[in-house]
Design an enzyme around this catalytic site. Sequence first.
Site, PDB file in Angstrom:
ATOM      1  N   HIS A 257      -0.612  28.589  80.083  1.00  0.00           N
ATOM      2  CA  HIS A 257      -1.779  28.327  79.241  1.00  0.00           C
ATOM      3  C   HIS A 257      -3.075  28.331  80.039  1.00  0.00           C
ATOM      4  O   HIS A 257      -4.145  28.518  79.475  1.00  0.00           O
ATOM      5  CB  HIS A 257      -1.597  26.990  78.527  1.00  0.00           C
ATOM      6  CG  HIS A 257      -2.654  26.727  77.503  1.00  0.00           C
ATOM      7  ND1 HIS A 257      -3.023  27.652  76.547  1.00  0.00           N
ATOM      8  CD2 HIS A 257      -3.446  25.645  77.285  1.00  0.00           C
ATOM      9  CE1 HIS A 257      -3.986  27.148  75.786  1.00  0.00           C
ATOM     10  NE2 HIS A 257      -4.262  25.952  76.218  1.00  0.00           N
TER      11      HIS A 257
ATOM     12  N   SER B 257      -8.924  27.700  74.995  1.00  0.00           N
ATOM     13  CA  SER B 257      -7.938  27.066  74.134  1.00  0.00           C
ATOM     14  C   SER B 257      -8.625  26.650  72.826  1.00  0.00           C
ATOM     15  O   SER B 257      -9.130  27.495  72.105  1.00  0.00           O
ATOM     16  CB  SER B 257      -7.297  25.886  74.860  1.00  0.00           C
ATOM     17  OG  SER B 257      -6.169  25.411  74.174  1.00  0.00           O
TER      18      SER B 257
END
Length: 731
Positions: free
Chosen positions: A701, A586
């Site tokens: 995610h 991320s």
Amino acid sequence: MRVVICATVAASLLAACQTEPSANLTPEENPPNVTVDASTDFALPTSDNDPYVWLEEVEGEKALDWVRAQNERTLGELQADPLYDHYYTDALDVLTSDERIPYGSIRDGMVYNFWQDDTNVRGLWRRTPLESYATDNPEWETIVDFDKLAEEEGKNWVYKGANCFQPEGGKWLCMVSLSDGGKDAVIQREFDLETKTFVEGGFVTPEAKQGIAWVDENTVLIGTDWGEGTVTQSGYPFIVKRWTRGTPLSDAVEVVRGEVTDVGVWPAIIEKEDGTRLQMAVESDTFFTSTYWWLPDGEDEKVQLPIPPKSTPQGVYQGKLLVTLEQDWAPEGQPVAFKSGDLVAFELDPFLETRALPAVELVFSPDESQAVNGVAIAKGAALLSLQENVVGKVLTLEPGSGGWTTSEIVLPGTGQSGIAFADKDVDTVFLNYEGFLTPDSLLRYDVSSGEVSPLKSLPAKFDTEGLKVEQFFATSTDGTRIPYFIIHKEDMPLDGTTPTLLYGYGGFQVSMNPSYSAVRGRLWLEEGGAYVLANIRGGGEFGPQWHQAGLKGKRQIIYDDFIAVGEDLIARGVTSSEHLGIMGGSNGGLLMGAMMVQRPDLWNAIVIQVPLLDMLRYHKLLAGASWVDEYGDPDVPEERAFLEKISPYQNFDPAADYLTPLFLTSTKDDRVHPGHARKMAHLFELANKPFYYYENIDGGHSAAANQKETARRSALEYTYLNRRLFPTAGR
């Protein structure tokens, strides 16, 4: 804690035997079907033109054809290595083992837990009495079988949590969040805990990034996508409405409206000790600043809580609202001033009566080695979670005539500790403790007696014999000392030959703390590798200032910190560039991209997980607009100028001697767009540079929708790392 914010925008990201040689592969060998020829000429993306935006079409046929081709190539290579099956089996054994602590919440003497294993891939929501929970073999009662539900409804349901409420004298009602494939966008369905069924004719929402807060048994506050023009540039709701049972969602009454430029507006509840529920809305003006609105019953006007933009309400204890500060604050008209990082409080009822700020008092002020993690309220106690030199502690807080006092709760050792569960109506608190080499322990803290007792602990899941943990400090470019932990063999030779994996994040005030990972232990430490966790700036390890030191145009210092740790490892003789690999996801994926472009000479392996990489278009992709306070706004010329310097995608050089990276992302990630990884990997392809790429078609995610996919991802990562960093001689 009973400040319930019903959605989050925070960023928001883990006795092997020796196997046969990996088909004589050397670390320098290229992945298959990639011919290295840096002379190839192709169009590079510029600040004004990107010829590869077609890869941003998430479900586009052309883009997915490219993804499938890369998946086939990468899986065909890495899964053919004998290491892969061994690593996958070990990872799956860890991830689906019954020897995991079933963390949960207590409601009416029952412990509720969500559980996944190799049989229950999507998971079970279940419960057991607290007395049974304390035994070695609790008698679990299934509430929802999500594998069965998904099969019955023909959906790839991923459980995203439940928001539960019990009206006085009534039964528990919950809004269960279900994601199709792991996206942040969910549907919510009302569920009756007593009958263990979804409520017929109850509250049900369409799919969206959304939040719900219970007002009473027949009323909720909801922020969702109300149609065209009702979500922010970040893709989150900015209108909150009050919705009454038995009426269509379209009849819900608007109570708060923010701006399309906000990050989002969310419903919330502050619950007082007498059970009074204060209706609230949180307007996230930016990622790090918020306005808290109180919505008084029977009034049309909303009332702003008189606290700074960079602050967070933490709960109510003995009538006082506790607030953590992320900025300095001198309350107007009061002879006091507080520092960023302090915990403060004021009497709540006088504010509700007069709507003026009462006297604010200091509860706790961390020193330069400490950072406040959060506050939790139990029945009869307020608990403070903090870290000191990146080691966790838990304190009790108590107001008195001479001010607030603290008392430390004694924990088993020096590792990471935190508050796993606390509730204002329950006098049992769950604390968790773990270290790099110490498996998770769940402790029971009895508020009335002050006693801490072991409740559950895990057996060791990897061999720690001969391993040790040390903390060192590297010196960054501005002279700041940057701490890092290293786990290694006690007899590790300081000759630069140890395969070393360095992990970093460095953003959004997220702390990187000691943690026990049996997957890491089996797939890396047992193999002879060393693991390093860098506590670089951008995180929250030493409070808000540690984070704010690397915001926007100051971000290069975060990268300098990480480079300093890598160089310090080499200077100490722990490893060398040939044997040093790095990993991050991320925001940490952006860190990895920057390290690949800025210092390709320093590492020999890079695992780039669900990354941001195109920093000139990130704000136009999915939730990207919510992060401009962290990175800077590409539409602001001076901020764009800095982003142009650090954006990995725009700084790709087809003539550079890059190492071979591994990109990992997910098609279903609706937070960080998979286009970042796709486009950067495509540049490698066009330049005929070797790379690996794997995109999970499901999974949000985290890039994994279930434990089997998580095991596959881990096996791919460590197979790649082993091939790149371990000496081939003797394998």
